[in-house]
Scaffold this motif. Structure first.
Motif, PDB file in Angstrom:
ATOM      1  N   VAL A  48      58.837 -31.591 109.645  1.00 37.91           N
ATOM      2  CA  VAL A  48      59.309 -32.003 108.312  1.00 37.91           C
ATOM      3  C   VAL A  48      60.834 -31.976 108.241  1.00 37.91           C
ATOM      4  O   VAL A  48      61.465 -32.907 107.730  1.00 37.91           O
ATOM      5  CB  VAL A  48      58.701 -31.092 107.220  1.00 37.91           C
ATOM      6  CG1 VAL A  48      59.265 -31.435 105.844  1.00 37.91           C
ATOM      7  CG2 VAL A  48      57.185 -31.213 107.237  1.00 37.91           C
ATOM      8  N   LEU A  49      61.430 -30.911 108.766  1.00 35.93           N
ATOM      9  CA  LEU A  49      62.876 -30.742 108.592  1.00 35.93           C
ATOM     10  C   LEU A  49      63.701 -31.458 109.646  1.00 35.93           C
ATOM     11  O   LEU A  49      64.904 -31.610 109.498  1.00 35.93           O
ATOM     12  CB  LEU A  49      63.234 -29.247 108.609  1.00 35.93           C
ATOM     13  CG  LEU A  49      62.576 -28.395 107.523  1.00 35.93           C
ATOM     14  CD1 LEU A  49      63.054 -26.952 107.628  1.00 35.93           C
ATOM     15  CD2 LEU A  49      62.879 -28.952 106.128  1.00 35.93           C
ATOM     16  N   GLY A  50      63.047 -31.853 110.698  1.00 38.35           N
ATOM     17  CA  GLY A  50      63.787 -32.498 111.790  1.00 38.35           C
ATOM     18  C   GLY A  50      64.332 -31.444 112.733  1.00 38.35           C
ATOM     19  O   GLY A  50      64.379 -30.253 112.391  1.00 38.35           O
ATOM     20  N   PRO A  51      64.692 -31.856 113.930  1.00 39.23           N
ATOM     21  CA  PRO A  51      65.059 -30.893 114.970  1.00 39.23           C
ATOM     22  C   PRO A  51      66.454 -30.278 114.776  1.00 39.23           C
ATOM     23  O   PRO A  51      66.778 -29.286 115.419  1.00 39.23           O
ATOM     24  CB  PRO A  51      65.014 -31.740 116.259  1.00 39.23           C
ATOM     25  CG  PRO A  51      65.251 -33.141 115.794  1.00 39.23           C
ATOM     26  CD  PRO A  51      64.749 -33.251 114.384  1.00 39.23           C
ATOM     27  N   GLY A  60      53.114 -24.607 108.422  1.00 38.42           N
ATOM     28  CA  GLY A  60      54.551 -24.803 108.651  1.00 38.42           C
ATOM     29  C   GLY A  60      55.062 -26.022 107.901  1.00 38.42           C
ATOM     30  O   GLY A  60      56.132 -25.986 107.280  1.00 38.42           O
ATOM     31  N   ALA A  61      54.267 -27.098 107.963  1.00 38.58           N
ATOM     32  CA  ALA A  61      54.677 -28.334 107.323  1.00 38.58           C
ATOM     33  C   ALA A  61      54.750 -28.149 105.800  1.00 38.58           C
ATOM     34  O   ALA A  61      55.678 -28.634 105.149  1.00 38.58           O
ATOM     35  CB  ALA A  61      53.710 -29.453 107.683  1.00 38.58           C
ATOM     36  N   ARG A  62      53.777 -27.413 105.243  1.00 36.11           N
ATOM     37  CA  ARG A  62      53.768 -27.179 103.787  1.00 36.11           C
ATOM     38  C   ARG A  62      54.992 -26.387 103.348  1.00 36.11           C
ATOM     39  O   ARG A  62      55.658 -26.718 102.366  1.00 36.11           O
ATOM     40  CB  ARG A  62      52.498 -26.427 103.383  1.00 36.11           C
ATOM     41  CG  ARG A  62      51.242 -27.300 103.288  1.00 36.11           C
ATOM     42  CD  ARG A  62      50.176 -26.631 102.396  1.00 36.11           C
ATOM     43  NE  ARG A  62      49.852 -25.275 102.799  1.00 36.11           N
ATOM     44  CZ  ARG A  62      48.961 -24.980 103.778  1.00 36.11           C
ATOM     45  NH1 ARG A  62      48.349 -25.949 104.432  1.00 36.11           N
ATOM     46  NH2 ARG A  62      48.704 -23.725 104.073  1.00 36.11           N
ATOM     47  N   LEU A  63      55.295 -25.330 104.127  1.00 31.91           N
ATOM     48  CA  LEU A  63      56.473 -24.504 103.815  1.00 31.91           C
ATOM     49  C   LEU A  63      57.730 -25.360 103.802  1.00 31.91           C
ATOM     50  O   LEU A  63      58.539 -25.299 102.880  1.00 31.91           O
ATOM     51  CB  LEU A  63      56.635 -23.424 104.889  1.00 31.91           C
ATOM     52  CG  LEU A  63      55.849 -22.130 104.724  1.00 31.91           C
ATOM     53  CD1 LEU A  63      56.070 -21.270 105.955  1.00 31.91           C
ATOM     54  CD2 LEU A  63      56.303 -21.379 103.471  1.00 31.91           C
ATOM     55  N   ALA A  64      57.863 -26.164 104.852  1.00 30.79           N
ATOM     56  CA  ALA A  64      59.075 -26.962 105.012  1.00 30.79           C
ATOM     57  C   ALA A  64      59.197 -27.968 103.873  1.00 30.79           C
ATOM     58  O   ALA A  64      60.302 -28.209 103.370  1.00 30.79           O
ATOM     59  CB  ALA A  64      59.057 -27.668 106.366  1.00 30.79           C
ATOM     60  N   SER A  65      58.071 -28.537 103.456  1.00 29.96           N
ATOM     61  CA  SER A  65      58.107 -29.535 102.383  1.00 29.96           C
ATOM     62  C   SER A  65      58.665 -28.925 101.094  1.00 29.96           C
ATOM     63  O   SER A  65      59.350 -29.594 100.332  1.00 29.96           O
ATOM     64  CB  SER A  65      56.715 -30.082 102.103  1.00 29.96           C
ATOM     65  OG  SER A  65      56.110 -30.478 103.291  1.00 29.96           O
ATOM     66  N   GLN A  66      58.353 -27.653 100.903  1.00 29.74           N
ATOM     67  CA  GLN A  66      58.792 -27.011  99.652  1.00 29.74           C
ATOM     68  C   GLN A  66      60.285 -26.765  99.608  1.00 29.74           C
ATOM     69  O   GLN A  66      60.869 -26.676  98.535  1.00 29.74           O
ATOM     70  CB  GLN A  66      58.068 -25.672  99.476  1.00 29.74           C
ATOM     71  CG  GLN A  66      56.566 -25.801  99.245  1.00 29.74           C
ATOM     72  CD  GLN A  66      55.897 -24.436  99.228  1.00 29.74           C
ATOM     73  OE1 GLN A  66      56.257 -23.578  98.406  1.00 29.74           O
ATOM     74  NE2 GLN A  66      54.963 -24.215 100.128  1.00 29.74           N
ATOM     75  N   ALA A 119      56.576 -16.258 105.040  1.00 27.70           N
ATOM     76  CA  ALA A 119      57.629 -16.436 104.030  1.00 27.70           C
ATOM     77  C   ALA A 119      58.812 -17.138 104.657  1.00 27.70           C
ATOM     78  O   ALA A 119      59.095 -16.960 105.847  1.00 27.70           O
ATOM     79  CB  ALA A 119      58.069 -15.073 103.502  1.00 27.70           C
ATOM     80  N   ALA A 120      59.480 -17.982 103.873  1.00 30.17           N
ATOM     81  CA  ALA A 120      60.664 -18.666 104.394  1.00 30.17           C
ATOM     82  C   ALA A 120      61.762 -18.594 103.344  1.00 30.17           C
ATOM     83  O   ALA A 120      61.534 -18.884 102.177  1.00 30.17           O
ATOM     84  CB  ALA A 120      60.327 -20.114 104.723  1.00 30.17           C
ATOM     85  N   ILE A 121      62.953 -18.179 103.786  1.00 34.01           N
ATOM     86  CA  ILE A 121      64.095 -18.093 102.878  1.00 34.01           C
ATOM     87  C   ILE A 121      64.996 -19.276 103.199  1.00 34.01           C
ATOM     88  O   ILE A 121      65.457 -19.421 104.334  1.00 34.01           O
ATOM     89  CB  ILE A 121      64.865 -16.784 103.063  1.00 34.01           C
ATOM     90  CG1 ILE A 121      63.908 -15.589 102.898  1.00 34.01           C
ATOM     91  CG2 ILE A 121      66.036 -16.706 102.100  1.00 34.01           C
ATOM     92  CD1 ILE A 121      64.347 -14.366 103.672  1.00 34.01           C
TER      93      ILE A 121
END
Lengths: 623, 383
Positions: free
Chosen positions: B138-141, B102-108, B173-175
Motif C-alpha cells: 500500500v505504502l510503496g517501497p 498489513g494492507a489494512r493498517l497501511a490504508s488507514q 499497532a502502527a504509529i
C-alpha cells in the motif's frame, strides 16, 4: 580489568557504594557458565562441521568418480573408435577399445606418444598435417568412406573419420578429439542393395527400372547434344514352352545363357532384362542404322544357335523390334511403345526376325488393343456365332459336326479367330466364351433328330482355370445331350504345364462319357508319350500335312506314319483340310477313318446343314 | 521534540526525569509479559498522560540507555513541536491473514505527508514477512517502516501489544508520523557468520521447514546443540539462525531464526516463509562480530540523520532475542557499540524482539529481519 568484570562490579554495587559479593559471584559464575556453554557449542559446531564437510567432500568425490566411471565406460564401449590428443603435439591421451581394435595396437603403446613415434613416416606425416590443419583453422575434418591406412585390419576396412578441436576456457587449443567409424559393412550393403534394386536377380543384367533410368538420362543428353540412338526390344521365342516342357531350372539356366550371349554380342550397349522373356537394349549414340540392324541380326543368330543346358538341347529363338531416336519417338513412352510394335510385328511375321519400326505398326498395335477392348462387349451384345462344319467318314457319310466360334464385329465384320482367340486367351475371356460355345453346340446338337457327333475345341486356358468338368456336366444336363455325342478337341498345349492335373481332368471327362480328340497332331512337339498316357478317342491330323500332300512327298509319308501309328494304337484318325477328291482318295487308300474340309462342307450356320441333321425345312420353321 | 524518560519497577513504581513542559502526543513503553499483562502499567501511564497515545509491547528484555533489564518497564513520553502522530491498530485473525492485516493498517495511515511508520506487532501469531509485504504493497517501497515483533523472553508462548488500551495478543499497532519536520533515520545489521556446508531446503510448507537435505531439521539442530540444549528448543535454536540464499537476489541478506518446534514431526517453524528448493546455511555467533554488527546499525542510523535537528533525539533499539540469548552477559557489548556510534546526545530505549523491522542498507526496502540489531532514530528539524 576486563570490561565485563567492571560491568559486573558496577551491577553489584549499591547506591551507597557497597559491593554485594554474593551478587558479584553470581554474575561472575554465570559469565563462566555462558563462556563454557559458548565454547562447548563452538567446539561441537566445529567438530560437526568438519564431519559434515568431510562427508560432503566424500560424497562429491564419489559422485565425481561415478560420473567419470560412467563416461569412461560409455567411451570405452562405444563401438566407434574414439581418441583424444594433446592439441599442441598430437600426443595421444585417450584411446578406447574400438580404437585399439582399429589401429591393432594396444593403447599402452599409443598413449603418451606422438604419431611419429607410432606410425610409419609416410602415415605420421599425413596424420600430423591433418592435425595441424584442424588446430590452425579450428574447422573440423571429416573424411568419408576412406581406407584405414594403419593397423592390422588396415586396408580392408572402409571408415568415416572425423577430427575436431576442443578449446580450453581461455579459447586456446586444448584437445583434438577424433572418431573413426567402420562403415565397411554399411557401404557394402548399400552397394548390394543398390545393385539388387537395379539388377535382375536371375541374369544380373540391369532391370526395368535401371533401363528406364538409363533411357531417361540418354534422352536428356540426346536432346541437348542432338544425337541419335536406337532402342531394341527383344523377346525370346518359345521360351515359355521350354519352361513348360523342361521345367523352370532348365528354363532359368537357358535364360542365363541367353542373357550372357546377348550381353556379350551387344558389348558396349546397355542390355537389360525387363521381364519374363523380354529384354531391352539401349545402343550407344550415333551407331549407324545398318550397324544396328546388323547387330540385331547377329543377336537373332546367336540365340538361334543350340544352347546346351544341363544335357538338354532346348531350342529358342529371338525376335527383335527396333526404334530410333529421334525418328520414331522423342520421349521414352513413344520410343518404347514403337520398339514394342516392331517386336510384335516381328513375332507375328513368324518369329526369329528383326523389324524396324514403321509408322503403320503403331496403328497395328493400337488396333489390337482396340479389338481386345471390343471383345469384352462381344458376348453381352451377342456378336458371337457358332458355325458348324461337317465331319464325314472317308466315304463321304456325314457323322458329325465341329462347332467353330465366329465373331461378327459390328463395324469390322467377321474377325478371324486366329486374331481374337489369342486375345481372349490373354485376358481370360476365353473361359466365358468357351463355355458359351459349348452350351450353344450342345443345345444345337441335342435338337437334331439324327444323333450326330458334335466336336468342340477347348482352350488350354479353360483347363488351367475354372471348373471345366463341372461346367461340361452342367451343360450336358441342361441341354439333355447324350455325353457320348460330345467330343472335345484339345491341343498339346493342354497337356503342357501341369500335366498331371490335365490328365486327371481328361480322365474325369471321359468318365462322363465325353469323347476326347487330339487336335493339330503333327505340329508342335507331338510327343508320343501323350498318346501313351491317355486313351484318346481320335487323332486329328493337322491341315498343313493334307494341303501339302500333293506338293511334298514328305507330307504323304508323315500322314502315312501317323495313320499307321494310330492304327497300331487302335485310335481312329480324322484328317482336316480335305479339299480335293485326290486328297480324299489318298486318305481312303491309307485307311484314314474320317475327313473334314471343304470337300465335305464349309463351316456355316447350322441352317445350311439342316437336311444333314435330319430336319426338314418345314419342321424347323415350326419347331 | 522533547523526551521524558521513565522506568518502573515493583519496588519503586514509576520514576523518571522531569515532566515535559507540554503534554506528550506519544508514549512508548516496553516490558516483560508479566509486567504488562494485567494492564496496570497502561492504566498508570494513561493517568499520567491522558492526552497521549500510549503504545507498548512485551519483550525479551528491555533496553534503557546502556543497560538491559528484565525487572523494569521502560518508557518514553514524546512531545513533537510540528509532527502529527496517528495511532492505528488491527487484530489479526490468523497467521494467514498477515498480509491483508498489513494492507489494512497501511490504508488507514496513507497520506501525502506521511513521513514514517513504526510498527509493533504480536510476535507469534503474525507472519512478519507477510505483514510487511501487505504494508509496503500500500505504502510503496520508499516509505521508511521500522519496528519490531513483540517478544516473550525465550518462552515463545504469548506476546502482547497495547495501543491506547491494555496490551493483548494478536494485535498489531502502527504509529504514523506526518509532516516535513519529522526526521526518521534507521540502521540494521547482523554480524553473524555462516558456517558449515550449504544445505538444500528439500521440503518446506510456508514458514515450516520439513526437510533439510532430506533430513528433519530438528535432527540437524539437535546434533548441533547437543541433546541437553536441544531440550530448550526453540529458544536454544536461536543460537543457529539460517542464512537463506535467494537465487533471484544473491546479495539479499535473509536470516531466519527458529521460533517454533514440532517434536513429533521433527519440523521447525521459522519467522517467515522459507521457499522449498532454496539453499540454506547455518550461522553462528561470534561475540565480537555481533557487537560490531550492532555498532554498524548505530552508525547507519546516525549518518542517515540529517543535520539541523532541533530538540531531543530518540533512538529506538530493536534487537533480536536470539542475540541476547547467545551473548549472555556480553549482550551489553552490543549496546555499548551502538551507544558509541550514536553519541551521547541520543536517548536510547528499546527491547529484545522476535523480529526486527527495518529497511536493510543494501536494498532500502522495508523487511522483516531476524538476529539483527535495528536502530530507529526519530527527531524533528528546526522550524
Amino acid at each position: 580489568m576486563h570490561r565485563m568484570l567492571a560491568r559486573q562490579i558496577r551491577q553489584s554495587t549499591d547506591e551507597s557504594g557497597k559491593v554485594d559479593l554474593t551478587r558479584l559471584s553470581e554474575l561472575v559464575s554465570a559469565a563462566y557458565e555462558e563462556s563454557d556453554c559458548d565454547r562447548r557449542r563452538t567446539d561441537r559446531a566445529i567438530k560437526l562441521m568438519i564431519e559434515e564437510l568431510e562427508q560432503t567432500h566424500q560424497r562429491a568425490e564419489r559422485d565425481l568418480r561415478r560420473a567419470r566411471e560412467f563416461l569412461d565406460s560409455i567411451i570405452e564401449n562405444v563401438p566407434i573408435a574414439v581418441f583424444a590428443k594433446d592439441a599442441r603435439d598430437s600426443r595421444y591421451i585417450l584411446l578406447n577399445r574400438a580404437g585399439e581394435e582399429y589401429y591393432g595396437v594396444p593403447r599402452e603403446e599409443m598413449l603418451g606418444k606422438t604419431p611419429d613415434e607410432i606410425f610409419p613416416d609416410s602415415i605420421a606425416r599425413v596424420v600430423n598435417e591433418q592435425d595441424r590443419r584442424v588446430v590452425d583453422s579450428g574447422t573440423p575434418m571429416f573424411l568419408e568412406g576412406h581406407r584405414l591406412e594403419v593397423g592390422v585390419h588396415g586396408r580392408e576396412r572402409l571408415v568415416n573419420s572425423r577430427k575436431l578441436l576442443v578449446r580450453d576456457s581461455a579459447g586456446a587449443p586444448q584437445y583434438l578429439v577424433g572418431v573413426i567409424e567402420d562403415v565397411t559393412e554399411r557401404i557394402t550393403n548399400e552397394a548390394r542393395i543398390s545393385h539388387l534394386a537395379h539388377h535382375d536377380a536371375l541374369t544380373d543384367l540391369p532391370n526395368r527400372s535401371a533401363f528406364n533410368a538409363a533411357l531417361d538420362e540418354r534422352l536428356e543428353r540426346a536432346q541437348e547434344a542432338s544425337t541419335s540412338f536406337a532402342v531394341l526390344s527383344l523377346d525370346l521365342d518359345r521360351f515359355k514352352e521350354v519352361n513348360d516342357v523342361f521345367g523352370h531350372p532348365v528354363g532359368d539356366m537357358l535364360m542365363r545363357a541367353a542373357a550372357d550371349r546377348l550381353a556379350a554380342e551387344a558389348d558396349g550397349a546397355f542390355v537389360a532384362r525387363i521381364g519374363g522373356d523380354e529384354f531391352m537394349i539401349l545402343m550407344p549414340d550415333e551407331v549407324r542404322r545398318e550397324d544396328v540392324l546388323a547387330l540385331a541380326e547377329r543377336l537373332v543368330e546367336t540365340i538361334g544357335k543350340e544352347l546346351e543346358v544341363d544335357d538338354y538341347l532346348p531350342h529358342v529363338g529371338l525376335s527383335v523390334g527396333i526404334a530410333f531416336y529421334p525418328d520414331d519417338g522423342v520421349n521414352a513412352v513413344t520410343l518404347l511403345a514403337n520398339a514394342d510394335s516392331a517386336l510384335y510385328r516381328a513375332k507375328r511375321e513368324g518369329r526369329g526376325r528383326v523389324r524396324v519400326f514403321e509408322s503403320e505398326m503403331d496403328q497395328e498395335l493400337r488396333d489390337r488393343r482396340l479389338l481386345q477392348h471390343d471383345l469384352r462387349q462381344a458376348l453381352e451384345q451377342n456378336q458371337f456365332l457358332v458355325y458348324f462344319q461337317p465331319q464325314a467318314r472317308v466315304d463321304g457319310e456325314v457323322i458329325g459336326f465341329e462347332a467353330l466360334l465366329r465373331w461378327n464385329h459390328p463395324t469390322r465384320g467377321f474377325v478371324p479367330p486366329d486374331q481374337f482367340i489369342p486375345l481372349a486367351e490373354e485376358n481370360g475371356l476365353i473361359i466365358e466364351i468357351g463355355e458359351w460355345v459349348l452350351r450353344e453346340a450342345c443345345r444345337e446338337a441335342a435338337s437334331w433328330p439324327r444323333p450326330l457327333q458334335v466336336a468342340v475345341n477347348l482352350s488350354p486356358v479353360q483347363f488351367q482355370a475354372g471348373d471345366l468338368e463341372r461346367s461340361i456336366h452342367q451343360i450336358l444336363l441342361e441341354t439333355g445331350l447324350t455325353p457320348t455325342r460330345l467330343e472335345v478337341e484339345i491341343t498339346e498345349g493342354v497337356l503342357i504345364g501341369d500335366f498331371t492335373r490335365a490328365l486327371n481332368l481328361l480322365r474325369r471327362l471321359k468318365a462322363l462319357g465325353v469323347r476326347i480328340a487330339m487336335d493339330d497332331f503333327g505340329t508342335g512337339y507331338s510327343s508320343l508319350s501323350y498318346l501313351q498316357s491317355f486313351p484318346f478317342d481320335k487323332i486329328k491330323i493337322d491341315r498343313g500335312f493334307i494341303s501339302n500332300l500333293e506338293a511334298t512327298p514328305q507330307s504323304a509319308e508323315i500322314v502315312r506314319a501317323v495313320l499307321s501309328l494310330a492304327h497300331a494304337l487302335n485310335i481312329p484318325v480324322i484328317a482336316e483340310g480335305v479339299e480335293t477328291e485326290a486328297q480324299r482318295a489318298f486318305l481312303a487308300r491309307e485307311a484314314c477313318e474320317e475327313i473334314q474340309g471343304y470337300l465335305i462342307g464349309r463351316p456355316d450356320l447350322i441352317e445350311r446343314y439342316l437336311d444333314l441333321v435330319g430336319v426338314t425345312v418345314e419342321r424347323r420353321l415350326y419347331a | 521534540m522533547q523526551i521524558q524518560y521513565l522506568h518502573w519497577n515493583a519496588a519503586h513504581g514509576w520514576r523518571g526525569a522531569d515532566a515535559l513542559r507540554e503534554p506528550p502526543q506519544l508514549v512508548l513503553y516496553f516490558g516483560s509479559r508479566e509486567q504488562l499483562a494485567d494492564g496496570e502499567r497502561y492504566r498508570e501511564l494513561h493517568a499520567l498522560y491522558p492526552d497521549g497515545h500510549i503504545v507498548g509491547c512485551s519483550t525479551g528484555g528491555q533496553i534503557h540507555g546502556d543497560d538491559i533489564c528484565d525487572d523494569e518497564v521502560v518508557a518514553v513520553a514524546l512531545h513533537f513541536a510540528h509532527t502529527q502522530v496517528r495511532l492505528v491498530q488491527e487484530v489479526i485473525e490468523s497467521r494467514d491473514a498477515s498480509r491483508a492485516c498489513g494492507a489494512r493498517l497501511a490504508s488507514q495511515v496513507l497520506a501525502a505527508d506521511l513521513a514514517g511508520l513504526f510498527v509493533l506487532s504480536d510476535g507469534l501469531a503474525v507472519n512478519g514477512g507477510e505483514l510487511l509485504a501487505g504494508i509496503t504493497e500500500v505504502l510503496g517501497p520508499d516509505l521508511p517502516v521500522t519496528g519490531g515483533l513483540a517478544g516473550d523472553g525465550t518462552r515463545f508462548e504469548q506476546t502482547i501489544v497495547g495501543a491506547d488500551a491494555e496490551p493483548s495478543p494478536n494485535r498489531v499497532a502502527a504509529i504514523a508520523f506526518y509532516g516535513a519536520s519529522f526526521r526518521f533515520a534507521h540502521g540494521c545489521a547482523g554480524g553473524w557468520d555462516v558456517f558449515g556446508p550449504r544445505r538444500k531446503v528439500t521440503k518446506a510448507e510456508g514458514s515450516v521447514v520439513v526437510e533439510l537435505d532430506g533430513e528433519p531439521p530438528l535432527d540437524l539442530y539437535t546434533r548441533y546443540l547437543g541433546e541437553e540444549e536441544a531440550e530448550a528448543m526453540p529458544g536454544s535454536g536461536l543460537a543457529f539462525p539460517l542464512r537463506i540464499h535467494d537465487e533471484a537476489e544473491p546479495n539479499r541478506q535473509i536470516v531466519r531464526s527458529v521460533f517454533a518446534v514440532d517434536r513429533n514431526a521433527r519440523t521447525l517453524t521459522f519467522a517467515a516463509d522459507i521457499p522449498e528448493g532454496c539453499t540454506a546455511q547455518l550461522m553462528r555467533a561470534n561475540f565480537d562480530s555481533l557487537a560490531a554488527g550492532a555498532g554498524e546499525a548505530g552508525k547507519q542510523a546516525r549518518s542517515a540523520l540529517a543535520d539541523g535537528v532541533a530538540g531531543d533525539k530518540l533512538a529506538i533499539l530493536v534487537s533480536c532475542t536470539g542475540r541476547r540469548r547467545v551473548m549472555g552477559q556480553r549482550t551489553q557489548d552490543e549496546l555499548d557499540a551502538v551507544a558509541a556510534e550514536l553519541g551521547e546526545d541520543v536517548v536510547r530505549i528499546g527491547f529484545y524482539s522476535y523480529g526486527e523491522i527495518a529497511p536493510p542498507a543494501a536494498s532500502g526496502r522495508c523487511e522483516l529481519h531476524n538476529q539483527t540489531m535495528t536502530v530507529t532514530v526519530i527527531a524533528e528539524a528546526a522550524a
